[in-house]
Design a protein around this motif. Structure first.
Motif, PDB file in Angstrom:
ATOM      1  N   VAL A   2     -33.530 -10.045-129.959  1.00 15.92           N
ATOM      2  CA  VAL A   2     -33.411 -10.291-128.458  1.00 15.92           C
ATOM      3  C   VAL A   2     -32.818  -9.109-127.799  1.00 15.92           C
ATOM      4  O   VAL A   2     -33.365  -9.018-126.664  1.00 15.92           O
ATOM      5  N   ASN A   3     -31.933  -8.258-128.396  1.00 13.70           N
ATOM      6  CA  ASN A   3     -31.358  -7.233-127.926  1.00 13.70           C
ATOM      7  C   ASN A   3     -32.223  -5.750-128.187  1.00 13.70           C
ATOM      8  O   ASN A   3     -31.458  -4.739-127.734  1.00 13.70           O
ATOM      9  N   ASP A   4     -33.035  -5.880-128.878  1.00 13.13           N
ATOM     10  CA  ASP A   4     -33.974  -4.755-129.295  1.00 13.13           C
ATOM     11  C   ASP A   4     -32.646  -3.667-129.733  1.00 13.13           C
ATOM     12  O   ASP A   4     -32.774  -2.378-129.609  1.00 13.13           O
ATOM     13  N   GLU A   5     -32.016  -4.134-130.696  1.00 13.77           N
ATOM     14  CA  GLU A   5     -30.811  -3.113-131.075  1.00 13.77           C
ATOM     15  C   GLU A   5     -31.202  -2.027-131.960  1.00 13.77           C
ATOM     16  O   GLU A   5     -30.515  -0.919-131.654  1.00 13.77           O
ATOM     17  N   LEU A   6     -32.143  -1.950-132.775  1.00 12.73           N
ATOM     18  CA  LEU A   6     -32.590  -1.044-133.513  1.00 12.73           C
ATOM     19  C   LEU A   6     -33.652  -0.298-132.851  1.00 12.73           C
ATOM     20  O   LEU A   6     -33.187   1.186-132.981  1.00 12.73           O
ATOM     21  N   GLY A   7     -34.112  -0.667-132.038  1.00 17.05           N
ATOM     22  CA  GLY A   7     -34.978   0.341-131.050  1.00 17.05           C
ATOM     23  C   GLY A   7     -34.066   1.111-130.002  1.00 17.05           C
ATOM     24  O   GLY A   7     -34.187   2.310-129.880  1.00 17.05           O
ATOM     25  N   MET A  61     -27.304 -15.026-126.798  1.00 25.12           N
ATOM     26  CA  MET A  61     -27.410 -13.927-127.411  1.00 25.12           C
ATOM     27  C   MET A  61     -27.701 -12.770-126.741  1.00 25.12           C
ATOM     28  O   MET A  61     -27.686 -11.675-127.287  1.00 25.12           O
ATOM     29  N   ARG A  62     -27.932 -12.749-125.410  1.00 27.14           N
ATOM     30  CA  ARG A  62     -28.280 -11.518-124.659  1.00 27.14           C
ATOM     31  C   ARG A  62     -26.988 -10.626-124.220  1.00 27.14           C
ATOM     32  O   ARG A  62     -26.191 -11.410-123.446  1.00 27.14           O
ATOM     33  N   MET A  63     -27.056  -9.619-124.789  1.00 23.71           N
ATOM     34  CA  MET A  63     -25.890  -8.691-124.343  1.00 23.71           C
ATOM     35  C   MET A  63     -25.720  -8.274-122.795  1.00 23.71           C
ATOM     36  O   MET A  63     -24.777  -8.134-122.170  1.00 23.71           O
ATOM     37  N   GLY A  64     -27.040  -8.190-122.254  1.00 24.23           N
ATOM     38  CA  GLY A  64     -27.244  -7.764-121.021  1.00 24.23           C
ATOM     39  C   GLY A  64     -27.308  -8.818-120.159  1.00 24.23           C
ATOM     40  O   GLY A  64     -27.325  -8.709-118.828  1.00 24.23           O
ATOM     41  N   GLN A  65     -27.394 -10.175-120.785  1.00 26.13           N
ATOM     42  CA  GLN A  65     -27.310 -11.349-119.910  1.00 26.13           C
ATOM     43  C   GLN A  65     -28.532 -11.448-118.779  1.00 26.13           C
ATOM     44  O   GLN A  65     -28.678 -12.398-117.855  1.00 26.13           O
ATOM     45  N   VAL A  66     -29.822 -10.738-119.342  1.00 25.63           N
ATOM     46  CA  VAL A  66     -31.118 -10.826-118.832  1.00 25.63           C
ATOM     47  C   VAL A  66     -32.310 -11.163-119.834  1.00 25.63           C
ATOM     48  O   VAL A  66     -31.934 -10.497-120.764  1.00 25.63           O
ATOM     49  N   GLY A  67     -33.236 -11.305-119.335  1.00 30.86           N
ATOM     50  CA  GLY A  67     -34.429 -11.463-120.300  1.00 30.86           C
ATOM     51  C   GLY A  67     -34.335 -12.731-121.296  1.00 30.86           C
ATOM     52  O   GLY A  67     -33.663 -13.661-121.090  1.00 30.86           O
ATOM     53  N   ILE A  89     -20.376   3.516-121.516  1.00 28.97           N
ATOM     54  CA  ILE A  89     -21.758   2.577-120.947  1.00 28.97           C
ATOM     55  C   ILE A  89     -21.652   1.432-121.797  1.00 28.97           C
ATOM     56  O   ILE A  89     -21.042   1.539-122.946  1.00 28.97           O
ATOM     57  N   ASP A  90     -22.111   0.114-120.986  1.00 31.30           N
ATOM     58  CA  ASP A  90     -22.140  -1.034-121.845  1.00 31.30           C
ATOM     59  C   ASP A  90     -23.502  -1.761-120.985  1.00 31.30           C
ATOM     60  O   ASP A  90     -23.343  -1.903-119.768  1.00 31.30           O
ATOM     61  N   ARG A  91     -24.158  -2.226-121.817  1.00 29.20           N
ATOM     62  CA  ARG A  91     -25.295  -3.119-121.165  1.00 29.20           C
ATOM     63  C   ARG A  91     -24.630  -4.614-120.756  1.00 29.20           C
ATOM     64  O   ARG A  91     -25.520  -5.282-119.847  1.00 29.20           O
ATOM     65  N   ASP A  92     -23.392  -4.972-121.217  1.00 24.36           N
ATOM     66  CA  ASP A  92     -23.060  -6.290-120.922  1.00 24.36           C
ATOM     67  C   ASP A  92     -21.952  -6.079-119.352  1.00 24.36           C
ATOM     68  O   ASP A  92     -21.247  -5.279-119.607  1.00 24.36           O
ATOM     69  N   PRO A  93     -22.570  -6.526-118.476  1.00 25.03           N
ATOM     70  CA  PRO A  93     -21.752  -6.512-117.183  1.00 25.03           C
ATOM     71  C   PRO A  93     -20.375  -7.130-117.089  1.00 25.03           C
ATOM     72  O   PRO A  93     -19.415  -6.321-116.508  1.00 25.03           O
ATOM     73  N   ASP A  94     -19.940  -8.024-118.110  1.00 28.07           N
ATOM     74  CA  ASP A  94     -18.786  -8.404-118.364  1.00 28.07           C
ATOM     75  C   ASP A  94     -17.776  -7.340-118.907  1.00 28.07           C
ATOM     76  O   ASP A  94     -16.637  -7.299-118.320  1.00 28.07           O
ATOM     77  N   ALA A  96     -39.484  -6.909-124.872  1.00 31.00           N
ATOM     78  CA  ALA A  96     -39.132  -6.209-123.925  1.00 31.00           C
ATOM     79  C   ALA A  96     -37.625  -5.585-123.562  1.00 31.00           C
ATOM     80  O   ALA A  96     -36.805  -6.412-124.134  1.00 31.00           O
ATOM     81  N   ARG A  97     -37.504  -4.565-123.134  1.00 31.92           N
ATOM     82  CA  ARG A  97     -36.187  -3.981-123.099  1.00 31.92           C
ATOM     83  C   ARG A  97     -35.592  -4.236-121.904  1.00 31.92           C
ATOM     84  O   ARG A  97     -35.994  -3.991-120.625  1.00 31.92           O
ATOM     85  N   VAL A  98     -34.628  -4.964-121.812  1.00 27.84           N
ATOM     86  CA  VAL A  98     -33.915  -5.249-120.500  1.00 27.84           C
ATOM     87  C   VAL A  98     -32.371  -5.077-120.779  1.00 27.84           C
ATOM     88  O   VAL A  98     -31.485  -5.610-121.455  1.00 27.84           O
ATOM     89  N   CYS A  99     -31.812  -3.907-119.857  1.00 21.62           N
ATOM     90  CA  CYS A  99     -30.602  -3.684-120.279  1.00 21.62           C
ATOM     91  C   CYS A  99     -29.714  -3.396-118.727  1.00 21.62           C
ATOM     92  O   CYS A  99     -28.564  -3.451-118.801  1.00 21.62           O
TER      93      CYS A  99
END
Length: 348
Positions: free
Chosen positions: A227-232, A140-146, A66-71, A2-5
């Protein structure tokens, strides 16, 4: 996966400042983007803001960061205070750059840059769970969710786990690693980075001779990508960049491993018309007008001097192109289809 960003967490941690992040191929990226006064750029992987700062200092331009990481977004407030309205911070995935840019009132932009993979700040934070060098929760979640890496390691089928490690980590002993993880998780939950690193190390052994790569490197890479669907996300981001770049707009993509680079290379080969016919034995086909012209035909690598100052740049490659006035291509998912099960090269 699942895509969670886009769901911001309530965690207000900031990046540590013990080791500064050094942007890779910075001069080459800025040269390719060639910022001019009044232009608009998208930095799709903001991180510590190295490319963004360089763009803003090079010309009187504006940047949508743009960044998916809130930090990363929170840490960027200091940079925003310095450059004011010229810097627009957006929390989300760069694959959604069109929507994010439109939210700031921009339909077209003059440049897009993507610095792929995990950032050194994320690696430095053991609690983010990206590194096998320091103990931390297996996250390992870049977006810290999912779902986290621990969720994947402890719940999915061993065959799928082996396939993930083989395809995204290019690890030839993926089946043996997956079986070892399966044996351990029957008795205990694998929840820490060093627990997983030890399992992998005991399974495939330490590197021989002068090879210095940690045994768990490929497994950790595979889990992070999955985990982060990086290639997609890369495929979506390249297509979004093609659509939002105006005539003459520049695209600069920095990759760090063969999976990323293969996608970027293939995307530009088709968009520039370099791919041509699949075979000289095939009949002539009507090909659409090229939507890009390449600025770096074979990709640009870091110099030995940069590598000596920033070892992270050793595997980096810059691919850059300029947008033409031709319509964007329809995204062909077949170009990025994962190999079949029987061709993944997995061995016990």
């Amino acid at each position: 996966m699942a895509r969670v960003c886009s769901d911001k967490t309530t965690d207000d941690r900031s990046y540590p400042e013990t080791r500064p992040h050094i942007p890779v191929l910075l001069n080459e990226v800025i040269e390719a983007l060639s910022p001019q006064d009044g232009e608009i750029f998208i930095d799709g992987t903001f991180g510590a803001g190295g490319y963004t700062r360089a763009l803003l200092e090079a010309a009187d331009c504006a940047v949508i960061a743009i960044d998916r990481d809130p930090d990363a977004i929170e840490a960027g407030r200091n940079l925003q205070a310095q450059f004011g309205d010229r810097l627009k911070l957006s929390h989300g995935c760069y694959g959604d750059m069109q929507e994010l840019a439109q939210a700031h009132g921009f339909q077209k932009v003059d440049g897009v840059t993507l610095d792929l993979g995990v950032s050194s700040m994320q690696l430095d934070q053991s609690e983010r769970g990206f590194s096998f060098n320091n103990d931390g929760p297996l996250d390992m979640r870049m977006g810290q969710v999912g779902p986290s890496a621990a969720d994947i390691v402890n719940t999915i089928d061993e065959k799928l786990l082996a396939r993930i490690i083989a395809l995204y980590g290019e690890e030839r002993k993926a089946r043996a690693i997956a079986r070892a993880i399966g044996r351990v998780r029957r008795d205990m939950e694998i929840s820490r980075t060093l627990e997983l690193a030890d399992i992998v190390s005991q399974t495939i052994g330490q590197p021989a001779g002068l090879q210095k790569i940690h045994p768990a490197t490929r497994t950790f890479q595979a889990l992070r990508i999955y985990v982060n669907d990086e290639l997609g996300e890369l495929v979506r981001g390249l297509a979004a960049a093609e659509n939002i770049l105006g005539d003459g707009g520049r695209l600069a993509v920095v990759t760090f491993h063969s999976l990323e680079d293969r996608i970027a290379k293939k995307f530009l080969a088709h968009r520039t018309g370099r791919a041509g016919r699949p075979s000289r034995h095939m009949p002539e086909m009507h090909l659409p007008a090229p939507s890009f012209t390449e600025l770096t035909r074979k990709g640009t690598k870091a110099t030995e001097d940069e590598i000596s100052h920033n070892p992270r740049s050793r595997s980096a490659r810059l691919r850059a192109a300029r947008r033409t006035g031709a319509p964007a291509f329809a995204l062909d998912d077949v170009l990025f289809k994962a190999p079949a099960d029987d061709s993944s090269g997995v061995r016990a």
